[in-house]
Design a protein around this motif. Structure first.
Motif, PDB file in Angstrom:
ATOM      1  N   TRP A 234     -44.065  -6.800 -59.986  1.00  0.00           N
ATOM      2  CA  TRP A 234     -45.449  -5.346 -59.436  1.00  0.00           C
ATOM      3  C   TRP A 234     -44.741  -4.389 -59.096  1.00  0.00           C
ATOM      4  O   TRP A 234     -44.233  -4.762 -58.064  1.00  0.00           O
ATOM      5  CB  TRP A 234     -46.776  -5.545 -59.269  1.00  0.00           C
ATOM      6  CG  TRP A 234     -47.991  -5.237 -59.582  1.00  0.00           C
ATOM      7  CD1 TRP A 234     -48.145  -4.307 -58.624  1.00  0.00           C
ATOM      8  CD2 TRP A 234     -48.540  -5.012 -60.616  1.00  0.00           C
ATOM      9  NE1 TRP A 234     -49.495  -3.802 -59.325  1.00  0.00           N
ATOM     10  CE2 TRP A 234     -49.884  -4.549 -60.511  1.00  0.00           C
ATOM     11  CE3 TRP A 234     -48.541  -5.295 -61.854  1.00  0.00           C
ATOM     12  CZ2 TRP A 234     -50.287  -3.785 -61.719  1.00  0.00           C
ATOM     13  CZ3 TRP A 234     -50.000  -5.070 -62.837  1.00  0.00           C
ATOM     14  CH2 TRP A 234     -50.469  -4.038 -62.728  1.00  0.00           C
ATOM     15  N   ARG A 235     -45.026  -3.279 -59.766  1.00  0.00           N
ATOM     16  CA  ARG A 235     -43.927  -2.268 -59.133  1.00  0.00           C
ATOM     17  C   ARG A 235     -44.996  -0.836 -58.482  1.00  0.00           C
ATOM     18  O   ARG A 235     -45.380  -0.892 -59.283  1.00  0.00           O
ATOM     19  CB  ARG A 235     -42.690  -1.515 -59.967  1.00  0.00           C
ATOM     20  CG  ARG A 235     -41.985  -0.547 -59.288  1.00  0.00           C
ATOM     21  CD  ARG A 235     -40.801  -0.370 -60.144  1.00  0.00           C
ATOM     22  NE  ARG A 235     -41.436   0.156 -61.910  1.00  0.00           N
ATOM     23  CZ  ARG A 235     -40.697   0.501 -62.407  1.00  0.00           C
ATOM     24  NH1 ARG A 235     -39.345   1.207 -62.952  1.00  0.00           N
ATOM     25  NH2 ARG A 235     -41.786   1.469 -63.376  1.00  0.00           N
ATOM     26  N   PHE A 236     -44.885  -0.511 -57.185  1.00  0.00           N
ATOM     27  CA  PHE A 236     -45.393   0.382 -56.866  1.00  0.00           C
ATOM     28  C   PHE A 236     -44.352   1.834 -56.840  1.00  0.00           C
ATOM     29  O   PHE A 236     -43.395   2.059 -55.907  1.00  0.00           O
ATOM     30  CB  PHE A 236     -46.437   0.324 -55.284  1.00  0.00           C
ATOM     31  CG  PHE A 236     -46.791  -0.566 -55.263  1.00  0.00           C
ATOM     32  CD1 PHE A 236     -48.339  -0.528 -56.094  1.00  0.00           C
ATOM     33  CD2 PHE A 236     -47.165  -1.968 -55.603  1.00  0.00           C
ATOM     34  CE1 PHE A 236     -49.426  -1.339 -56.307  1.00  0.00           C
ATOM     35  CE2 PHE A 236     -48.362  -3.581 -55.936  1.00  0.00           C
ATOM     36  CZ  PHE A 236     -48.803  -2.402 -56.079  1.00  0.00           C
ATOM     37  N   ARG A 237     -44.386   2.994 -56.546  1.00  0.00           N
ATOM     38  CA  ARG A 237     -43.621   4.516 -56.459  1.00  0.00           C
ATOM     39  C   ARG A 237     -44.784   5.220 -55.957  1.00  0.00           C
ATOM     40  O   ARG A 237     -45.197   5.503 -56.713  1.00  0.00           O
ATOM     41  CB  ARG A 237     -43.096   4.847 -57.769  1.00  0.00           C
ATOM     42  CG  ARG A 237     -41.845   3.182 -58.887  1.00  0.00           C
ATOM     43  CD  ARG A 237     -41.241   3.968 -59.804  1.00  0.00           C
ATOM     44  NE  ARG A 237     -40.765   5.142 -59.722  1.00  0.00           N
ATOM     45  CZ  ARG A 237     -39.524   4.455 -59.872  1.00  0.00           C
ATOM     46  NH1 ARG A 237     -39.154   3.793 -59.746  1.00  0.00           N
ATOM     47  NH2 ARG A 237     -38.598   5.390 -60.124  1.00  0.00           N
ATOM     48  N   ILE A 238     -44.144   6.242 -55.143  1.00  0.00           N
ATOM     49  CA  ILE A 238     -44.165   7.619 -54.577  1.00  0.00           C
ATOM     50  C   ILE A 238     -43.155   8.363 -54.748  1.00  0.00           C
ATOM     51  O   ILE A 238     -42.610   8.654 -54.751  1.00  0.00           O
ATOM     52  CB  ILE A 238     -44.030   7.342 -53.319  1.00  0.00           C
ATOM     53  CG1 ILE A 238     -45.794   5.914 -52.496  1.00  0.00           C
ATOM     54  CG2 ILE A 238     -44.707   8.608 -52.796  1.00  0.00           C
ATOM     55  CD1 ILE A 238     -45.354   5.974 -51.517  1.00  0.00           C
ATOM     56  N   ARG A 239     -44.072   9.817 -56.579  1.00  0.00           N
ATOM     57  CA  ARG A 239     -43.043  10.630 -56.003  1.00  0.00           C
ATOM     58  C   ARG A 239     -42.028  10.187 -57.064  1.00  0.00           C
ATOM     59  O   ARG A 239     -40.921  10.698 -56.173  1.00  0.00           O
ATOM     60  CB  ARG A 239     -42.815  11.571 -55.375  1.00  0.00           C
ATOM     61  CG  ARG A 239     -44.519  12.125 -55.039  1.00  0.00           C
ATOM     62  CD  ARG A 239     -44.757  13.204 -53.227  1.00  0.00           C
ATOM     63  NE  ARG A 239     -43.164  12.765 -52.189  1.00  0.00           N
ATOM     64  CZ  ARG A 239     -44.056  11.955 -51.407  1.00  0.00           C
ATOM     65  NH1 ARG A 239     -45.050  12.103 -51.970  1.00  0.00           N
ATOM     66  NH2 ARG A 239     -42.841  11.678 -50.606  1.00  0.00           N
ATOM     67  N   GLY A 240     -41.896   9.169 -57.611  1.00  0.00           N
ATOM     68  CA  GLY A 240     -40.973   7.979 -58.315  1.00  0.00           C
ATOM     69  C   GLY A 240     -40.030   7.481 -58.076  1.00  0.00           C
ATOM     70  O   GLY A 240     -38.525   7.126 -58.176  1.00  0.00           O
ATOM     71  N   GLN A 241     -40.052   7.494 -56.112  1.00  0.00           N
ATOM     72  CA  GLN A 241     -39.740   6.580 -55.480  1.00  0.00           C
ATOM     73  C   GLN A 241     -40.059   5.020 -55.617  1.00  0.00           C
ATOM     74  O   GLN A 241     -41.120   5.499 -54.540  1.00  0.00           O
ATOM     75  CB  GLN A 241     -39.281   7.191 -53.823  1.00  0.00           C
ATOM     76  CG  GLN A 241     -38.807   8.676 -53.907  1.00  0.00           C
ATOM     77  CD  GLN A 241     -36.958   8.503 -54.252  1.00  0.00           C
ATOM     78  OE1 GLN A 241     -36.373   7.729 -54.640  1.00  0.00           O
ATOM     79  NE2 GLN A 241     -36.583   9.208 -54.874  1.00  0.00           N
TER      80      GLN A 241
ATOM     81  N   GLU B 228     -55.223   1.099 -50.731  1.00  0.00           N
ATOM     82  CA  GLU B 228     -55.629   2.085 -50.181  1.00  0.00           C
ATOM     83  C   GLU B 228     -55.204   3.138 -49.013  1.00  0.00           C
ATOM     84  O   GLU B 228     -55.614   3.910 -48.986  1.00  0.00           O
ATOM     85  CB  GLU B 228     -56.787   1.320 -48.814  1.00  0.00           C
ATOM     86  CG  GLU B 228     -57.754   0.519 -50.483  1.00  0.00           C
ATOM     87  CD  GLU B 228     -58.316  -0.444 -49.378  1.00  0.00           C
ATOM     88  OE1 GLU B 228     -58.100  -0.786 -48.161  1.00  0.00           O
ATOM     89  OE2 GLU B 228     -58.901  -0.888 -49.862  1.00  0.00           O
ATOM     90  N   ASN B 229     -53.096   2.927 -48.880  1.00  0.00           N
ATOM     91  CA  ASN B 229     -52.837   3.421 -47.908  1.00  0.00           C
ATOM     92  C   ASN B 229     -51.280   4.117 -48.145  1.00  0.00           C
ATOM     93  O   ASN B 229     -51.086   5.123 -47.557  1.00  0.00           O
ATOM     94  CB  ASN B 229     -52.094   2.667 -46.893  1.00  0.00           C
ATOM     95  CG  ASN B 229     -53.343   2.316 -46.129  1.00  0.00           C
ATOM     96  OD1 ASN B 229     -54.253   2.131 -45.454  1.00  0.00           O
ATOM     97  ND2 ASN B 229     -53.225   0.333 -46.440  1.00  0.00           N
ATOM     98  N   TYR B 230     -51.552   4.040 -49.869  1.00  0.00           N
ATOM     99  CA  TYR B 230     -50.264   4.949 -50.562  1.00  0.00           C
ATOM    100  C   TYR B 230     -50.516   5.407 -51.787  1.00  0.00           C
ATOM    101  O   TYR B 230     -50.772   4.575 -52.721  1.00  0.00           O
ATOM    102  CB  TYR B 230     -49.463   4.077 -50.159  1.00  0.00           C
ATOM    103  CG  TYR B 230     -48.422   3.774 -49.327  1.00  0.00           C
ATOM    104  CD1 TYR B 230     -47.670   3.958 -48.692  1.00  0.00           C
ATOM    105  CD2 TYR B 230     -48.707   1.865 -48.681  1.00  0.00           C
ATOM    106  CE1 TYR B 230     -47.609   3.891 -47.215  1.00  0.00           C
ATOM    107  CE2 TYR B 230     -48.640   1.355 -47.681  1.00  0.00           C
ATOM    108  CZ  TYR B 230     -47.659   2.433 -46.735  1.00  0.00           C
ATOM    109  OH  TYR B 230     -47.410   2.042 -45.761  1.00  0.00           O
ATOM    110  N   PRO B 231     -51.033   6.629 -51.547  1.00  0.00           N
ATOM    111  CA  PRO B 231     -50.845   7.322 -53.224  1.00  0.00           C
ATOM    112  C   PRO B 231     -49.597   7.119 -54.234  1.00  0.00           C
ATOM    113  O   PRO B 231     -48.930   7.211 -54.165  1.00  0.00           O
ATOM    114  CB  PRO B 231     -50.382   8.226 -52.467  1.00  0.00           C
ATOM    115  CG  PRO B 231     -49.909   9.174 -51.456  1.00  0.00           C
ATOM    116  CD  PRO B 231     -50.164   8.074 -50.953  1.00  0.00           C
ATOM    117  N   SER B 232     -50.404   5.905 -54.820  1.00  0.00           N
ATOM    118  CA  SER B 232     -48.358   5.331 -55.968  1.00  0.00           C
ATOM    119  C   SER B 232     -48.604   5.336 -57.068  1.00  0.00           C
ATOM    120  O   SER B 232     -50.184   4.835 -57.574  1.00  0.00           O
ATOM    121  CB  SER B 232     -48.030   4.502 -54.849  1.00  0.00           C
ATOM    122  OG  SER B 232     -48.739   2.974 -55.192  1.00  0.00           O
ATOM    123  N   ASP B 233     -47.795   5.138 -57.753  1.00  0.00           N
ATOM    124  CA  ASP B 233     -47.816   4.997 -59.517  1.00  0.00           C
ATOM    125  C   ASP B 233     -47.986   3.514 -59.171  1.00  0.00           C
ATOM    126  O   ASP B 233     -47.312   2.783 -59.030  1.00  0.00           O
ATOM    127  CB  ASP B 233     -47.111   5.125 -60.240  1.00  0.00           C
ATOM    128  CG  ASP B 233     -47.293   7.694 -60.089  1.00  0.00           C
ATOM    129  OD1 ASP B 233     -48.790   7.812 -60.338  1.00  0.00           O
ATOM    130  OD2 ASP B 233     -46.680   7.456 -60.028  1.00  0.00           O
TER     131      ASP B 233
END
Length: 118
Positions: A58-65, A38-43
């Motif tokens: 379970w991994r969350f990435r933002i713009r590859g980071q 809900e708070n971070y636009p992540s893959d």
């Protein structure tokens, strides 16, 4: 000793396997995942990370980071948070509590920042 409980790269655990292992901490696991969504636009993905010392997460990435990885454990989970050198400075400038300061101090410094395991 490993960070996560699922350390066999050839045996990807099912979602049910993860929830059974986490046990009574499932609401916290699900709440944290919902908060991140809900708070971070992540893959996000479920991936075997860094070898047997870490295992499936379970991994969350933002713009590859990398934002965070959640490693299931017996009766809970470990959250890995990566802080860039700038983020470490910003966090310490906020004068966090002793537990956060200790976690930052214990974290090995890498060129890309520090890996905190909570």
């Amino acid at each position: 000793m490993s960070i996560g409980i699922f350390t066999d790269k050839k045996q990807q655990p099912s979602q049910d396997d993860v929830l059974v292992m986490i046990g009574s901490q499932v609401p916290l696991w699900q709440g944290l995942i919902q908060f991140i969504r809900e708070n971070y636009p992540s893959d996000e993905d479920f991936k075997f990370l860094y070898g047997k010392k870490y295992g499936w997460a379970w991994r969350f990435r933002i713009r590859g980071q990398l934002l965070t990885s959640l490693f299931p454990t017996a009766g809970g989970f470990t959250a890995q948070v990566n802080l860039s050198p700038e983020a470490v400075e910003q966090a310490l400038a906020m004068q966090p509590g002793k537990n956060v300061q200790d976690a930052i101090a214990r974290a090995n410094p890498y060129p890309e920042g520090r890996w905190l395991f909570i």
